[in-house]
Write a protein that holds these residues in place. Structure first.
Motif, PDB file in Angstrom:
ATOM      1  N   LEU A   1     -14.032  13.220 -10.451  1.00 19.26           N
ATOM      2  CA  LEU A   1     -14.658  11.896 -10.562  1.00 19.26           C
ATOM      3  C   LEU A   1     -16.170  11.984 -10.395  1.00 19.26           C
ATOM      4  CD1 LEU A   1     -12.062   9.829  -8.522  1.00 19.26           C
ATOM      5  CD2 LEU A   1     -12.533   9.579 -10.946  1.00 19.26           C
TER       6      LEU A   1
ATOM      7  N   PHE B   1     -15.408   4.320  -6.857  1.00 19.91           N
ATOM      8  CA  PHE B   1     -15.808   5.616  -6.287  1.00 19.91           C
ATOM      9  C   PHE B   1     -16.709   6.436  -7.212  1.00 19.91           C
ATOM     10  CE2 PHE B   1     -15.130  10.112  -5.321  1.00 19.91           C
ATOM     11  CZ  PHE B   1     -15.303  10.140  -3.957  1.00 19.91           C
TER      12      PHE B   1
ATOM     13  N   ILE C   1      -2.978   8.170   8.427  1.00 23.85           N
ATOM     14  CA  ILE C   1      -2.691   8.050   7.005  1.00 23.85           C
ATOM     15  C   ILE C   1      -3.774   8.770   6.229  1.00 23.85           C
ATOM     16  CG2 ILE C   1      -1.292   5.968   6.837  1.00 23.85           C
ATOM     17  CD1 ILE C   1      -3.994   4.482   6.484  1.00 23.85           C
ATOM     18  N   GLY C   2      -3.395   9.303   5.117  1.00 24.05           N
ATOM     19  CA  GLY C   2      -4.364  10.047   4.327  1.00 24.05           C
ATOM     20  C   GLY C   2      -4.168  11.519   4.504  1.00 24.05           C
TER      21      GLY C   2
ATOM     22  N   ARG D   1      -6.093   3.010  12.339  1.00 28.04           N
ATOM     23  CA  ARG D   1      -6.008   3.650  11.048  1.00 28.04           C
ATOM     24  C   ARG D   1      -4.932   4.722  11.004  1.00 28.04           C
ATOM     25  NH1 ARG D   1     -11.717   5.261   9.045  1.00 28.04           N
ATOM     26  NH2 ARG D   1     -11.151   7.178  10.087  1.00 28.04           N
TER      27      ARG D   1
ATOM     28  N   GLN E   1      -9.621  15.807  -7.063  1.00 26.36           N
ATOM     29  CA  GLN E   1      -9.728  14.499  -7.703  1.00 26.36           C
ATOM     30  C   GLN E   1     -11.162  13.976  -7.607  1.00 26.36           C
ATOM     31  OE1 GLN E   1      -7.202  11.779  -9.255  1.00 26.36           O
ATOM     32  NE2 GLN E   1      -9.289  12.017  -9.938  1.00 26.36           N
TER      33      GLN E   1
ATOM     34  N   LEU F   1      -3.260   9.754  -5.302  1.00 27.31           N
ATOM     35  CA  LEU F   1      -4.386  10.261  -4.526  1.00 27.31           C
ATOM     36  C   LEU F   1      -5.481   9.237  -4.306  1.00 27.31           C
ATOM     37  CD1 LEU F   1      -4.784  13.794  -6.183  1.00 27.31           C
ATOM     38  CD2 LEU F   1      -3.692  13.286  -4.017  1.00 27.31           C
ATOM     39  N   LEU F   2      -5.080   8.007  -4.004  1.00 29.74           N
ATOM     40  CA  LEU F   2      -6.091   7.004  -3.656  1.00 29.74           C
ATOM     41  C   LEU F   2      -6.641   7.355  -2.285  1.00 29.74           C
ATOM     42  CD1 LEU F   2      -4.398   3.689  -4.788  1.00 29.74           C
ATOM     43  CD2 LEU F   2      -5.978   5.150  -6.035  1.00 29.74           C
ATOM     44  N   PHE F   3      -7.950   7.228  -2.120  1.00 30.10           N
ATOM     45  CA  PHE F   3      -8.536   7.566  -0.828  1.00 30.10           C
ATOM     46  C   PHE F   3      -8.082   6.536   0.203  1.00 30.10           C
ATOM     47  CE2 PHE F   3     -11.611   9.207  -3.984  1.00 30.10           C
ATOM     48  CZ  PHE F   3     -11.331  10.544  -3.780  1.00 30.10           C
ATOM     49  N   PRO F   4      -7.403   6.979   1.258  1.00 29.53           N
ATOM     50  CA  PRO F   4      -6.794   6.020   2.189  1.00 29.53           C
ATOM     51  C   PRO F   4      -7.820   5.309   3.070  1.00 29.53           C
ATOM     52  CG  PRO F   4      -6.406   8.266   2.916  1.00 29.53           C
ATOM     53  CD  PRO F   4      -7.083   8.365   1.594  1.00 29.53           C
ATOM     54  N   PHE F   5      -9.042   5.831   3.092  1.00 34.22           N
ATOM     55  CA  PHE F   5     -10.045   5.201   3.959  1.00 34.22           C
ATOM     56  C   PHE F   5     -10.861   4.166   3.202  1.00 34.22           C
ATOM     57  CE2 PHE F   5     -11.178   9.410   2.434  1.00 34.22           C
ATOM     58  CZ  PHE F   5     -12.313   9.164   1.697  1.00 34.22           C
TER      59      PHE F   5
ATOM     60  N   HIS G   1      -2.295   1.955   1.054  1.00 37.98           N
ATOM     61  CA  HIS G   1      -0.907   1.939   1.488  1.00 37.98           C
ATOM     62  C   HIS G   1      -0.274   0.558   1.360  1.00 37.98           C
ATOM     63  CE1 HIS G   1      -3.060   0.827   5.198  1.00 37.98           C
ATOM     64  NE2 HIS G   1      -2.009   0.106   5.450  1.00 37.98           N
TER      65      HIS G   1
ATOM     66  N   ARG H   1      -9.447   4.081 -11.767  1.00 35.80           N
ATOM     67  CA  ARG H   1     -10.549   4.816 -11.148  1.00 35.80           C
ATOM     68  C   ARG H   1     -11.163   5.814 -12.128  1.00 35.80           C
ATOM     69  NH1 ARG H   1      -9.088   8.040  -5.739  1.00 35.80           N
ATOM     70  NH2 ARG H   1      -7.631   8.989  -7.179  1.00 35.80           N
TER      71      ARG H   1
ATOM     72  N   PHE I   1      -4.288  12.758 -11.482  1.00 29.81           N
ATOM     73  CA  PHE I   1      -3.279  13.694 -11.008  1.00 29.81           C
ATOM     74  C   PHE I   1      -1.895  13.064 -11.000  1.00 29.81           C
ATOM     75  CE2 PHE I   1      -5.733  17.327  -9.326  1.00 29.81           C
ATOM     76  CZ  PHE I   1      -6.994  16.838  -9.594  1.00 29.81           C
TER      77      PHE I   1
ATOM     78  N   PRO J   1     -14.062  11.888   5.900  1.00 25.20           N
ATOM     79  CA  PRO J   1     -13.322  10.632   6.067  1.00 25.20           C
ATOM     80  C   PRO J   1     -11.815  10.837   6.191  1.00 25.20           C
ATOM     81  CG  PRO J   1     -14.920  10.420   4.307  1.00 25.20           C
ATOM     82  CD  PRO J   1     -14.919  11.866   4.711  1.00 25.20           C
ATOM     83  N   LEU J   2     -11.278  11.839   5.466  1.00 28.95           N
ATOM     84  CA  LEU J   2      -9.834  12.061   5.520  1.00 28.95           C
ATOM     85  C   LEU J   2      -9.390  12.625   6.861  1.00 28.95           C
ATOM     86  CD1 LEU J   2      -8.875  13.520   2.022  1.00 28.95           C
ATOM     87  CD2 LEU J   2      -8.070  11.404   3.028  1.00 28.95           C
TER      88      LEU J   2
ATOM     89  N   TRP K   1      -1.332  13.682   4.535  1.00 31.46           N
ATOM     90  CA  TRP K   1       0.108  13.852   4.414  1.00 31.46           C
ATOM     91  C   TRP K   1       0.378  15.021   3.518  1.00 31.46           C
ATOM     92  CZ3 TRP K   1      -1.787   9.064   2.379  1.00 31.46           C
ATOM     93  CH2 TRP K   1      -1.938   9.068   0.987  1.00 31.46           C
TER      94      TRP K   1
ATOM     95  N   GLU L   1      -5.831  18.380  -2.920  1.00 29.22           N
ATOM     96  CA  GLU L   1      -5.953  17.752  -4.241  1.00 29.22           C
ATOM     97  C   GLU L   1      -6.917  16.567  -4.229  1.00 29.22           C
ATOM     98  OE1 GLU L   1      -2.178  16.672  -5.926  1.00 29.22           O
ATOM     99  OE2 GLU L   1      -2.334  18.379  -7.283  1.00 29.22           O
ATOM    100  N   PHE L   2      -7.064  15.926  -3.057  1.00 24.77           N
ATOM    101  CA  PHE L   2      -8.033  14.832  -2.949  1.00 24.77           C
ATOM    102  C   PHE L   2      -9.428  15.319  -3.341  1.00 24.77           C
ATOM    103  CE2 PHE L   2      -4.965  12.667  -0.125  1.00 24.77           C
ATOM    104  CZ  PHE L   2      -5.039  11.396  -0.664  1.00 24.77           C
TER     105      PHE L   2
ATOM    106  N   ARG M   1       0.092  12.694  -8.447  1.00 28.16           N
ATOM    107  CA  ARG M   1       0.153  11.683  -7.390  1.00 28.16           C
ATOM    108  C   ARG M   1      -1.111  10.850  -7.458  1.00 28.16           C
ATOM    109  NH1 ARG M   1       1.422  15.435  -2.469  1.00 28.16           N
ATOM    110  NH2 ARG M   1       1.453  13.541  -1.229  1.00 28.16           N
TER     111      ARG M   1
END
Lengths: 264, 347
Positions: A168, B98, A261-262, A258, A164, B85-89, B132, B146, B81, A182-183, A264, A160-161, B83
């Motif tokens: 965008l 973004f 995370i990301g 790091r 999204q 879904l923020l980019f964790p990096f 996080h 965003r 969405f 990156p993920l 999951w 889903e990332f 969730r």
């Protein structure tokens, strides 16, 4: 683990890991060491100087060959492992177990058999005694591990990332660079390290396919161990261990900071 | 601008019909709630609007321009969405930036825009945090921010409140409402919560089993459902089949004046809260009265739900302060104008 047990187990583990290095270090820094003596009679850097001197040139070029070869194997493993792991991790399809078996096969079959079989084919294909042939033979061992690691990474990956990001404004092909890599970055580093280290330690495949033309560090070391110059053999052994140590530090740093995370 | 038109949109997945003949017009600047039980196809429809799923049939227009085959990144439509879904990096600021960064380097205007949206979503000062390190509500607001910085023609929200606790939900509802009024962005909002849909939106589109069943103002859907399914979805539990003739509605037991009912076979729907239950027979008036016995009762906080057996039919009433016993003889009445009549051909 209870505290009491930890007090016993951890030092034992430490000793078990470090003990083999003690004689290596002693030999590498010894100048004179005769049989009944528990320690070298005379310390010195002769073996290290030998390495960088004119006589040690073959060792340095073997080191360079090993680095180049293993880096190439690691890169290829990741390049093939990412799409393969993504497909296996994200999609359900019939016959997945068959793919699993095929991926496992080169690990299950004894490496000697694999190398001998490949050698016959490579002779016909003109790949025997070439660097490309050695890289391919290493891939049979390294690629399954890379695929496994990345399969695991992608089975916890949330696509889903990517949706999204597209919504965008990121185009279909930029998604790879802007979102996916990156993920899965930490997972890719682990897969590359695995592949690099497995390739780095290969002896049999390099010897059989390379036929003595492709000289890597393990090939040199094997010859040295049979020889009489123990201090030089010890130095080369230490060189052989270094990438593993470096890998341990890199993974501890890049993953500890790091984490995963990301994914999951 | 953001006037979105869906024309006859249909979709099958794995040989199963997911969406059928969906026709919907979202007016510019409107907040439309796409309401329905889970599995009705709301999220799928939203993904089709966003361009993340291609419909099998039908067309989509944005401001008169066909966009059916336009990829999601080139549509002036952004989806948020369920969730966050923020980019964790990335930091929060980079997450919000973004979409603008995808178009090129950040300009001074872009930075100003980001600051404005961060203030609007109550995130100012948190720009350096990692995803996080943010609370659930902050993450959800960040996901909204965003999308907002891109000033899309249409903003699609897929149940963005479902992961929040009730207290935060209400705050977030107010926030989304305020932002919609301030920015005038067209919003389509998916929810399975009818209260949420009714209180937040200008119009509600109700989806059941992959079809849009009714679209209209919240009160219209609530009080004037087009068919029994819509009526049942909004809790109109008393549905009586009968016939309209000469300004009267007739059924096996009921006969009452039909104010503006259609002629022919029809169904009368009465909301449970419109029905009054009384221990004694009320004075005869214009309102119909029926005798019955209490079947059972359920206390629901602000009101008590009462099931009454009236002959062969059961009537459900929702009444505050109802004190009855099971089996007790009672009388049921309701104002005639609370009866909503639906022609049977809609069934």
């Amino acid at each position: 683990m209870p505290a009491g047990m930890r007090r016993i187990v951890l030092p034992l583990l430490g000793i078990g890991v470090l003990l083999p290095f003690v004689p290596l270090l002693l030999w590498a820094f010894s100048a004179r060491w005769f049989y009944p003596d528990p320690f070298p009679g005379q310390w010195g850097m002769r073996a290290w100087r030998y390495l960088w001197g004119p006589a040690g040139g073959y060792i340095v070029s073997a080191l360079a060959a090993s680095i180049g070869l293993s880096a190439a194997v690691a890169l290829l493993s990741v390049l093939i492992g990412i799409p393969a792991g993504r497909f296996l991790g994200l999609y359900r399809f019939r016959g997945k177990w068959l793919v699993l078996l095929l991926v496992l096969l080169p690990i299950i079959v004894p490496p000697f058999t694999v190398a001998m079989g490949l050698h016959l084919w490579f002779l016909k294909l003109g790949l025997a005694e070439t660097v490309a042939g050695v890289i391919l033979s290493h891939l049979t061992v390294c690629l399954p591990y890379a695929v496994f690691v990345l399969w695991g990474v992608f089975s916890r990956y949330n696509p889903e990332f990517e949706d999204q990001a597209r919504s965008l404004g990121v185009g279909r092909w930029l998604i790879w660079r802007r979102v996916m890599l990156p993920l899965i970055g930490p997972g890719v580093i682990i897969a590359a390290l695995f592949a690099f280290l497995l390739s780095w330690g290969q002896y049999l495949a390099t010897l059989i396919i390379g036929g003595g033309r492709v000289v890597t560090l393990p090939i040199v070391l094997f010859a040295l161990i049979g020889g009489s110059d123990r201090p030089v053999a010890a130095v080369v052994s230490l060189l052989l261990v270094m990438p593993a140590m470096a890998a341990l530090l890199i993974s501890a740093r890049s993953l500890g900071r790091r984490g995963m995370i990301g994914i999951w | 601008m953001g006037r979105l038109i869906l024309e006859n949109v249909g979709l099958c997945l794995d040989r199963k019909v997911v969406l059928r003949h969906v026709n919907l017009t979202v007016a510019n600047g409107e907040l439309l709630a796409l309401l329905g039980p889970s599995g009705a196809g709301k999220t799928t429809l939203l993904r089709i609007m966003a361009g993340l799923i291609a419909p099998d049939e039908g067309r989509i227009y944005l401001d008169g321009r066909p966009i059916t085959d336009v990829p999601p990144e080139k549509r002036d439509v952004v989806m948020v969405f369920q969730r966050p879904l923020l980019f964790p990096f990335m930091t929060l600021f980079n997450n919000i930036a973004f979409g603008l960064r995808v178009k090129g380097r950040l300009t001074a205007d872009d930075r100003h825009q980001i600051d404005r949206i961060m203030a609007m979503t109550q995130l100012d000062g948190l720009g350096r945090r990692q995803a996080h390190q943010l609370s659930g509500g902050q993450q959800q607001r960040a996901a909204l921010a965003r999308a907002l910085v891109l000033e899309p023609g249409v903003l699609l929200l897929d149940e963005p409140l479902s992961s929040l606790d009730p207290n935060l939900r209400q705050q977030m509802r107010d926030l989304i409402g305020n932002i919609q009024r301030q920015t005038g962005i067209t919003m389509v909002f998916v929810t399975h919560d009818q209260t949420e849909a009714l209180m937040m939106s200008d119009r509600v589109a109700l989806m059941l089993d992959g079809r849009l069943r009714q679209t209209g103002a919240p009160k219209q859907l609530f009080y004037h459902p087009v068919d029994p399914d819509v009526a049942r979805f909004f809790g109109m539990e008393n549905l009586i089949t009968g016939h309209c003739r000469n300004g009267y509605f007739h059924s096996a037991q009921w006969r009452m004046p039909a104010l503006d009912g259609p002629a022919g076979p029809c169904i009368a729907a009465i909301r449970p809260e419109a029905i009054r239950v009384m221990p004694t027979r009320p004075d005869p008036g214009a309102d119909p009265v029926l005798a019955g016995r209490i079947h059972r009762m359920r206390f629901e906080g602000t009101a008590t739900r009462v099931w009454i057996d009236c002959g062969s039919r059961q009537v459900v009433a929702l009444q505050a302060g109802a004190e009855f016993e099971a089996g007790q003889q009672v009388y049921v009445t309701f104002p005639v104008d609370a009866v909503h009549l639906m022609p049977v051909e809609n069934v």
